[in-house]
Design a protein around this motif. Structure first.
Motif, PDB file in Angstrom:
ATOM      1  N   PHE A 162       0.847  -1.187   0.000  1.00 46.44           N
ATOM      2  CA  PHE A 162       0.000   0.000   0.000  1.00 46.44           C
ATOM      3  C   PHE A 162       0.885   1.239   0.000  1.00 46.44           C
ATOM      4  O   PHE A 162       1.982   1.230   0.564  1.00 46.44           O
ATOM      5  N   GLY A 163       0.400   2.289  -0.619  1.00 44.29           N
ATOM      6  CA  GLY A 163       1.171   3.522  -0.641  1.00 44.29           C
ATOM      7  C   GLY A 163       0.281   4.746  -0.584  1.00 44.29           C
ATOM      8  O   GLY A 163      -0.854   4.731  -1.075  1.00 44.29           O
ATOM      9  N   MET A 164       0.797   5.800   0.042  1.00 48.52           N
ATOM     10  CA  MET A 164       0.109   7.078   0.084  1.00 48.52           C
ATOM     11  C   MET A 164       1.037   8.136  -0.499  1.00 48.52           C
ATOM     12  O   MET A 164       2.228   8.164  -0.176  1.00 48.52           O
ATOM     13  N   ILE A 165       0.495   8.993  -1.332  1.00 45.71           N
ATOM     14  CA  ILE A 165       1.246  10.101  -1.907  1.00 45.71           C
ATOM     15  C   ILE A 165       0.821  11.360  -1.161  1.00 45.71           C
ATOM     16  O   ILE A 165      -0.360  11.724  -1.165  1.00 45.71           O
ATOM     17  N   LEU A 166       1.781  12.003  -0.501  1.00 51.43           N
ATOM     18  CA  LEU A 166       1.488  13.116   0.399  1.00 51.43           C
ATOM     19  C   LEU A 166       2.193  14.387  -0.059  1.00 51.43           C
ATOM     20  O   LEU A 166       3.241  14.342  -0.702  1.00 51.43           O
ATOM     21  N   THR A 167       1.623  15.510   0.305  1.00 50.12           N
ATOM     22  CA  THR A 167       2.220  16.797  -0.013  1.00 50.12           C
ATOM     23  C   THR A 167       1.906  17.782   1.107  1.00 50.12           C
ATOM     24  O   THR A 167       0.851  17.677   1.734  1.00 50.12           O
ATOM     25  N   PRO A 168       2.809  18.713   1.434  1.00 54.69           N
ATOM     26  CA  PRO A 168       4.087  18.964   0.767  1.00 54.69           C
ATOM     27  C   PRO A 168       5.217  18.135   1.371  1.00 54.69           C
ATOM     28  O   PRO A 168       5.039  17.496   2.409  1.00 54.69           O
ATOM     29  N   VAL A 169       6.372  18.175   0.701  1.00 57.36           N
ATOM     30  CA  VAL A 169       7.605  17.655   1.287  1.00 57.36           C
ATOM     31  C   VAL A 169       8.232  18.809   2.061  1.00 57.36           C
ATOM     32  O   VAL A 169       8.572  19.840   1.476  1.00 57.36           O
ATOM     33  N   ALA A 170       8.333  18.660   3.364  1.00 56.72           N
ATOM     34  CA  ALA A 170       8.762  19.769   4.220  1.00 56.72           C
ATOM     35  C   ALA A 170      10.182  20.221   3.889  1.00 56.72           C
ATOM     36  O   ALA A 170      11.115  19.420   3.921  1.00 56.72           O
ATOM     37  N   ASP A 171      10.341  21.504   3.589  1.00 55.19           N
ATOM     38  CA  ASP A 171      11.670  22.001   3.217  1.00 55.19           C
ATOM     39  C   ASP A 171      12.594  22.177   4.422  1.00 55.19           C
ATOM     40  O   ASP A 171      13.811  22.290   4.258  1.00 55.19           O
ATOM     41  N   CYS A 172      12.031  22.185   5.638  1.00 54.20           N
ATOM     42  CA  CYS A 172      12.863  22.294   6.845  1.00 54.20           C
ATOM     43  C   CYS A 172      12.787  21.038   7.709  1.00 54.20           C
ATOM     44  O   CYS A 172      13.205  21.056   8.870  1.00 54.20           O
ATOM     45  N   GLY A 173      12.236  19.959   7.169  1.00 55.40           N
ATOM     46  CA  GLY A 173      12.179  18.714   7.922  1.00 55.40           C
ATOM     47  C   GLY A 173      11.167  18.753   9.054  1.00 55.40           C
ATOM     48  O   GLY A 173      10.196  19.501   9.018  1.00 55.40           O
ATOM     49  N   ASP A 174      11.405  17.941  10.087  1.00 59.18           N
ATOM     50  CA  ASP A 174      10.466  17.877  11.205  1.00 59.18           C
ATOM     51  C   ASP A 174      10.920  18.783  12.347  1.00 59.18           C
ATOM     52  O   ASP A 174      12.097  19.162  12.443  1.00 59.18           O
ATOM     53  N   LEU A 175       9.974  19.118  13.213  1.00 62.66           N
ATOM     54  CA  LEU A 175      10.236  20.058  14.304  1.00 62.66           C
ATOM     55  C   LEU A 175      11.284  19.526  15.274  1.00 62.66           C
ATOM     56  O   LEU A 175      12.114  20.290  15.783  1.00 62.66           O
ATOM     57  N   GLY A 176      11.272  18.214  15.537  1.00 65.78           N
ATOM     58  CA  GLY A 176      12.247  17.643  16.460  1.00 65.78           C
ATOM     59  C   GLY A 176      13.670  17.853  15.987  1.00 65.78           C
ATOM     60  O   GLY A 176      14.546  18.287  16.748  1.00 65.78           O
ATOM     61  N   SER A 177      13.921  17.551  14.720  1.00 67.94           N
ATOM     62  CA  SER A 177      15.259  17.737  14.155  1.00 67.94           C
ATOM     63  C   SER A 177      15.622  19.218  14.072  1.00 67.94           C
ATOM     64  O   SER A 177      16.784  19.597  14.268  1.00 67.94           O
ATOM     65  N   TYR A 178      14.627  20.048  13.798  1.00 70.90           N
ATOM     66  CA  TYR A 178      14.839  21.495  13.692  1.00 70.90           C
ATOM     67  C   TYR A 178      15.289  22.064  15.040  1.00 70.90           C
ATOM     68  O   TYR A 178      16.266  22.825  15.112  1.00 70.90           O
ATOM     69  N   LEU A 179      14.598  21.672  16.113  1.00 72.78           N
ATOM     70  CA  LEU A 179      14.962  22.155  17.449  1.00 72.78           C
ATOM     71  C   LEU A 179      16.342  21.645  17.862  1.00 72.78           C
ATOM     72  O   LEU A 179      17.142  22.387  18.442  1.00 72.78           O
ATOM     73  N   GLN A 180      16.619  20.374  17.558  1.00 76.09           N
ATOM     74  CA  GLN A 180      17.907  19.799  17.937  1.00 76.09           C
ATOM     75  C   GLN A 180      19.052  20.482  17.207  1.00 76.09           C
ATOM     76  O   GLN A 180      20.125  20.718  17.785  1.00 76.09           O
ATOM     77  N   HIS A 195       8.694  15.108  16.245  1.00 77.38           N
ATOM     78  CA  HIS A 195       9.058  14.392  15.023  1.00 77.38           C
ATOM     79  C   HIS A 195       7.846  14.087  14.139  1.00 77.38           C
ATOM     80  O   HIS A 195       8.012  13.653  12.990  1.00 77.38           O
ATOM     81  N   ASN A 196       6.633  14.303  14.645  1.00 79.42           N
ATOM     82  CA  ASN A 196       5.427  14.143  13.833  1.00 79.42           C
ATOM     83  C   ASN A 196       4.843  15.496  13.432  1.00 79.42           C
ATOM     84  O   ASN A 196       3.662  15.601  13.100  1.00 79.42           O
ATOM     85  N   ILE A 197       5.689  16.511  13.473  1.00 80.77           N
ATOM     86  CA  ILE A 197       5.299  17.867  13.078  1.00 80.77           C
ATOM     87  C   ILE A 197       6.332  18.366  12.068  1.00 80.77           C
ATOM     88  O   ILE A 197       7.534  18.299  12.319  1.00 80.77           O
ATOM     89  N   LEU A 198       5.863  18.829  10.924  1.00 80.55           N
ATOM     90  CA  LEU A 198       6.755  19.271   9.855  1.00 80.55           C
ATOM     91  C   LEU A 198       6.801  20.791   9.766  1.00 80.55           C
ATOM     92  O   LEU A 198       5.867  21.477  10.195  1.00 80.55           O
ATOM     93  N   ILE A 199       7.898  21.296   9.196  1.00 86.80           N
ATOM     94  CA  ILE A 199       8.040  22.731   8.940  1.00 86.80           C
ATOM     95  C   ILE A 199       8.247  22.920   7.445  1.00 86.80           C
ATOM     96  O   ILE A 199       9.189  22.384   6.860  1.00 86.80           O
ATOM     97  N   HIS A 200       7.334  23.668   6.834  1.00 87.40           N
ATOM     98  CA  HIS A 200       7.424  23.900   5.391  1.00 87.40           C
ATOM     99  C   HIS A 200       7.104  25.355   5.081  1.00 87.40           C
ATOM    100  O   HIS A 200       6.046  25.862   5.453  1.00 87.40           O
ATOM    101  N   GLN A 201       8.050  26.011   4.423  1.00 90.60           N
ATOM    102  CA  GLN A 201       7.902  27.421   4.057  1.00 90.60           C
ATOM    103  C   GLN A 201       7.506  28.276   5.259  1.00 90.60           C
ATOM    104  O   GLN A 201       6.684  29.184   5.154  1.00 90.60           O
ATOM    105  N   GLY A 202       8.090  27.938   6.404  1.00 91.03           N
ATOM    106  CA  GLY A 202       7.873  28.729   7.607  1.00 91.03           C
ATOM    107  C   GLY A 202       6.626  28.378   8.390  1.00 91.03           C
ATOM    108  O   GLY A 202       6.358  28.980   9.436  1.00 91.03           O
ATOM    109  N   TYR A 203       5.849  27.412   7.915  1.00 89.06           N
ATOM    110  CA  TYR A 203       4.611  27.040   8.594  1.00 89.06           C
ATOM    111  C   TYR A 203       4.690  25.610   9.133  1.00 89.06           C
ATOM    112  O   TYR A 203       5.498  24.800   8.686  1.00 89.06           O
ATOM    113  N   ILE A 204       3.813  25.324  10.080  1.00 91.71           N
ATOM    114  CA  ILE A 204       3.837  24.064  10.814  1.00 91.71           C
ATOM    115  C   ILE A 204       2.724  23.146  10.317  1.00 91.71           C
ATOM    116  O   ILE A 204       1.594  23.586  10.084  1.00 91.71           O
TER     117      ILE A 204
END
Length: 227
Positions: free
Chosen positions: A95-113, A157-166
Motif C-alpha cells: 500500500f502507498g500514500m502520496i502526500l504533499t508537501p515535502v517539508a523544506d525544513c524537515g520535522d520540528l524535532g530535528s529542527y529544534l535539535q 518528530h510528527n510535526i513538519l516545517i514547510h515554508q515557515g509554517y507548521i
C-alpha cells in the motif's frame, strides 16, 4: 506509466508502473518508510509513504489500519496545518500514500535539535517560525478534534516545517470516532511515545482528546526552551 491524479485511489499490478522517481529517504518506521519522489510526468515532488508487505496472521486488520489512516487524512487534508493526501495506491499486499508537501525544513524535532547543537543565537527566521508554531499547532489540533479525531502521537518528530509554517503528520494510530462521537478509550494503548504522552495513557487509564492537548503542551515546552 500510469498518470496519478489528485484524489486517485489506484489498484495496480506493478509499482514500476507508477510515475515516481526516487529522490531520497525521509524516514523509516516499524510499518514502512517514507521517501521523497518526483512525478516524472508532472515534475512535482511528493512524499511517498510505503507500507511494507504484511506477512502476519491478520492481513485484514492490517489493511483496515491503513484504510483508517487514509480516511482520516482525506477528512483532515483541507486544513493548511495538516499534511495533505494527494493519492493512494495498492499493489497486492503493498500500500502507498502520496502526500504533499515535502517539508523544506524537515520535522520540528530535528529542527529544534539542530538549533541546540549549533549553540548560536536564533536567527530572525527561526524566531518567527517557532513563535508562529503555537498558533499553527493550536489551530490544527482544534480542527482535528472538531472532526472527532484523536491524533494520539503528537510529538516534534510528527510535526513538519514547510515554508515557515507548521504541519501535523503521521496519523498512523489516530482514532476516528465519527461514528460514535465518543473519543474516550480505555485499556493499554497500542502505541505511544512516553516522553510526550499524558499520565493517563502511561497508567492505562481512560483517556480522550485532553491527552492530545497534554502532548501538545509538552511540545510547547520544548519550543519555549529554545526560544
Amino acid at each position: 506509466l500510469i498518470p496519478v491524479h489528485e484524489g486517485g485511489d489506484l489498484e495496480i499490478l506493478r509499482t514500476e508502473d507508477l510515475p515516481y522517481k526516487y529522490i531520497g529517504s525521509l524516514g523509516i518506521g516499524s510499518n514502512g518508510c517514507v521517501e521523497m519522489v518526483e512525478d516524472v510526468i508532472t515534475g512535482r515532488v511528493f512524499a511517498q509513504k510505503i507500507f511494507r508487505r504484511y506477512r502476519g496472521p491478520n492481513p485484514a486488520k492490517f489493511k483496515q489500519g491503513v484504510r483508517n489512516e487514509i480516511n482520516i487524512l482525506r477528512r483532515l487534508s483541507p486544513h493548511h496545518h495538516i499534511i495533505r493526501l494527494f493519492a493512494t495506491y495498492s499493489c497486492g499486499r503493498d500500500f502507498g500514500m502520496i502526500l504533499t508537501p515535502v517539508a523544506d525544513c524537515g520535522d520540528l524535532g530535528s529542527y529544534l535539535q539542530a538549533i541546540l547543537d549549533s549553540r548560536n543565537q536564533l536567527s530572525t527566521e527561526q524566531q518567527v517560525i517557532l513563535t508562529r508554531a503555537f498558533g499553527c499547532l493550536t489551530s490544527g489540533l482544534a480542527f482535528i478534534h472538531k472532526q472527532t479525531i484523536r491524533h494520539k502521537d503528537i510529538k516534534p518528530h510528527n510535526i513538519l516545517i514547510h515554508q515557515g509554517y507548521i504541519i501535523y503528520t503521521d496519523f498512523g494510530i489516530a482514532l476516528d470516532a465519527s461514528q460514535s462521537d465518543i473519543t474516550t478509550t480505555t485499556g493499554t494503548a497500542e502505541a505511544f511515545t512516553r516522553r510526550y504522552c499524558a499520565p493517563e495513557i502511561a497508567k492505562k487509564h481512560s483517556r480522550n482528546r485532553k491527552s492530545d492537548v497534554f502532548s501538545l503542551g509538552c511540545v510547547f515546552i520544548e519550543i519555549l526552551a529554545v526560544l
